[in-house]
Write a protein that holds these residues in place. Structure first.
Motif, PDB file in Angstrom:
ATOM      1  N   SER A  63       0.841  -1.192   0.000  1.00 59.78           N
ATOM      2  CA  SER A  63       0.000   0.000   0.000  1.00 59.78           C
ATOM      3  C   SER A  63       0.875   1.240   0.000  1.00 59.78           C
ATOM      4  N   ALA A  64       0.262   2.378  -0.339  1.00 54.94           N
ATOM      5  CA  ALA A  64       0.991   3.648  -0.348  1.00 54.94           C
ATOM      6  C   ALA A  64       1.498   3.957   1.051  1.00 54.94           C
ATOM      7  N   LYS A  65       2.702   4.506   1.119  1.00 58.06           N
ATOM      8  CA  LYS A  65       3.264   4.817   2.428  1.00 58.06           C
ATOM      9  C   LYS A  65       4.263   5.957   2.291  1.00 58.06           C
ATOM     10  N   GLY A  66       4.622   6.534   3.432  1.00 61.13           N
ATOM     11  CA  GLY A  66       5.622   7.593   3.458  1.00 61.13           C
ATOM     12  C   GLY A  66       5.038   8.907   3.937  1.00 61.13           C
ATOM     13  N   ARG A  67       5.923   9.889   4.058  1.00 56.32           N
ATOM     14  CA  ARG A  67       5.556  11.236   4.485  1.00 56.32           C
ATOM     15  C   ARG A  67       5.019  12.004   3.294  1.00 56.32           C
ATOM     16  N   LEU A  68       3.825  12.572   3.449  1.00 60.77           N
ATOM     17  CA  LEU A  68       3.163  13.300   2.366  1.00 60.77           C
ATOM     18  C   LEU A  68       2.944  14.734   2.809  1.00 60.77           C
ATOM     19  N   ARG A  69       3.551  15.684   2.086  1.00 63.69           N
ATOM     20  CA  ARG A  69       3.423  17.098   2.422  1.00 63.69           C
ATOM     21  C   ARG A  69       2.548  17.781   1.378  1.00 63.69           C
ATOM     22  N   VAL A  70       1.464  18.395   1.861  1.00 62.38           N
ATOM     23  CA  VAL A  70       0.459  19.006   0.995  1.00 62.38           C
ATOM     24  C   VAL A  70       0.174  20.403   1.500  1.00 62.38           C
ATOM     25  N   ASP A  71      -0.128  21.340   0.595  1.00 61.25           N
ATOM     26  CA  ASP A  71      -0.506  22.693   0.991  1.00 61.25           C
ATOM     27  C   ASP A  71      -1.800  23.066   0.272  1.00 61.25           C
TER      28      ASP A  71
END
Length: 323
Positions: free
Chosen positions: A89-97
């Protein structure tokens, strides 16, 4: 020395400005965090951080190294995600603005659904309207209202939000009703200032083949959407604002009144933007797909509200703002 671990510690220290906070977030002793950064500096032969008793800041070399470290680790994370996305599955740190109103009233109430779908993702949701450098700031994608001015980004259009002209009852009591765009003499607007140019946006009125593009005076102007709304509620002038959740709530409560409802303003387009890449990281792709679905539902609710005022309930929000 594990260079990748040392780079991760350095990045977190640079972001937080504190060895103590970086160590806490990473779950390591402060002494270990300090040792790893010192070993990294010794290997590179340069000083990356200025240290005082009160704060930690980047040196010139440290600022450059931070940018390159962030890029390298993100590329490594993307590579691992790409190789494993068929089975994992999708994983990791996701940075959104995203704009504050979108974050607070549209995404935040439903973010639990996204996190339940993708438990391997850690979401960092920034809420601003400013122009961001996605690559330099390590941001995966942004949602923005208005036309796209950066041709170097991939832009997916989400839809359009109607723009309304409205005012507080207190303003209309003082200045009288507005009967047509031509009869705006003596009225003032809370003008919205472009973040790119610093100049007020034009005020547009359209009805069939008729069109009026006006530059109207203001006593006060702002480049922040929430402040513009607060000023309008305080009776400081007429407003042209998108039909967002809080605007619809204030219309329903009577704290705002539509002005010239037979005249429309050009709708505000919404886009999700991200940097071009040969293969979009899975964590970004699933967020873009989810956000597209959620925001398009919100835009449809706004259209339904205008077509049948009072019949369409605004998207639920955690807090109903009263300014």
């Amino acid at each position: 020395m594990n260079r990748l671990e040392a780079m991760e510690v350095f990045i977190r220290v640079a972001e937080t400005g504190s060895f103590t906070e970086a160590a806490r977030q990473l779950g390591v002793p402060k002494a270990s965090a300090t040792t790893r950064v010192q070993a990294l500096e010794a290997r590179l032969g340069v000083k990356l951080l200025h240290r005082t008793t009160r704060r930690v800041s980047l040196t010139t070399e440290g600022a450059h190294y931070l940018e390159e470290c962030t890029r390298l680790l993100r590329e490594l994370e993307d590579l691992e995600g790409t190789l494993g996305q068929e089975t994992a599955s999708a994983k990791g740190r996701l940075r959104v603005d995203v704009p504050t109103s979108v974050g607070r009233y549209v995404l935040a109430p439903r973010v639990e659904d996204f996190l339940a779908r993708y438990p391997g993702i850690t979401l960092e949701l920034g809420c601003t309207d400013r122009v961001v450098d996605l690559v330099a700031e390590g941001i995966d994608c942004v949602v923005r209202g208005g036309e796209v001015h950066d041709p170097g980004l991939v832009a997916r259009k989400l839809g359009e939000l109607p723009v309304l002209t409205c005012a507080a009852p207190s303003y209309l009591r003082r200045h009288g009703p507005v009967r047509s765009p031509e009869a705006l003499e003596g009225h003032v607007f809370v003008n919205f200032l472009s973040r790119r140019t610093g100049k007020p946006f034009e005020v547009d009125f359209q009805r069939g083949e008729e069109s009026h593009v006006l530059h109207l005076p203001h006593r006060v102007a702002t480049n922040d959407a929430s402040i513009a709304l607060a000023l309008g509620l305080a009776g400081q002038g007429l407003l042209q604002v998108p039909a967002s959740v809080p605007v619809r709530q204030f219309l329903e409560s009577g704290q705002l009144v539509r002005v010239l409802p037979d005249w429309s303003a050009p709708p505000l387009p919404f886009f999700v933007l991200y940097a071009p890449t040969r293969r979009l990281p899975l964590r970004v792709r699933v967020f873009v797909d989810w956000a597209t679905e959620v925001i398009r539902e919100e835009l449809a609710q706004a259209q339904a509200f205008l077509a049948h005022p009072g019949a369409a309930a605004p998207t639920p929000s955690p807090v109903v703002v009263r300014v």
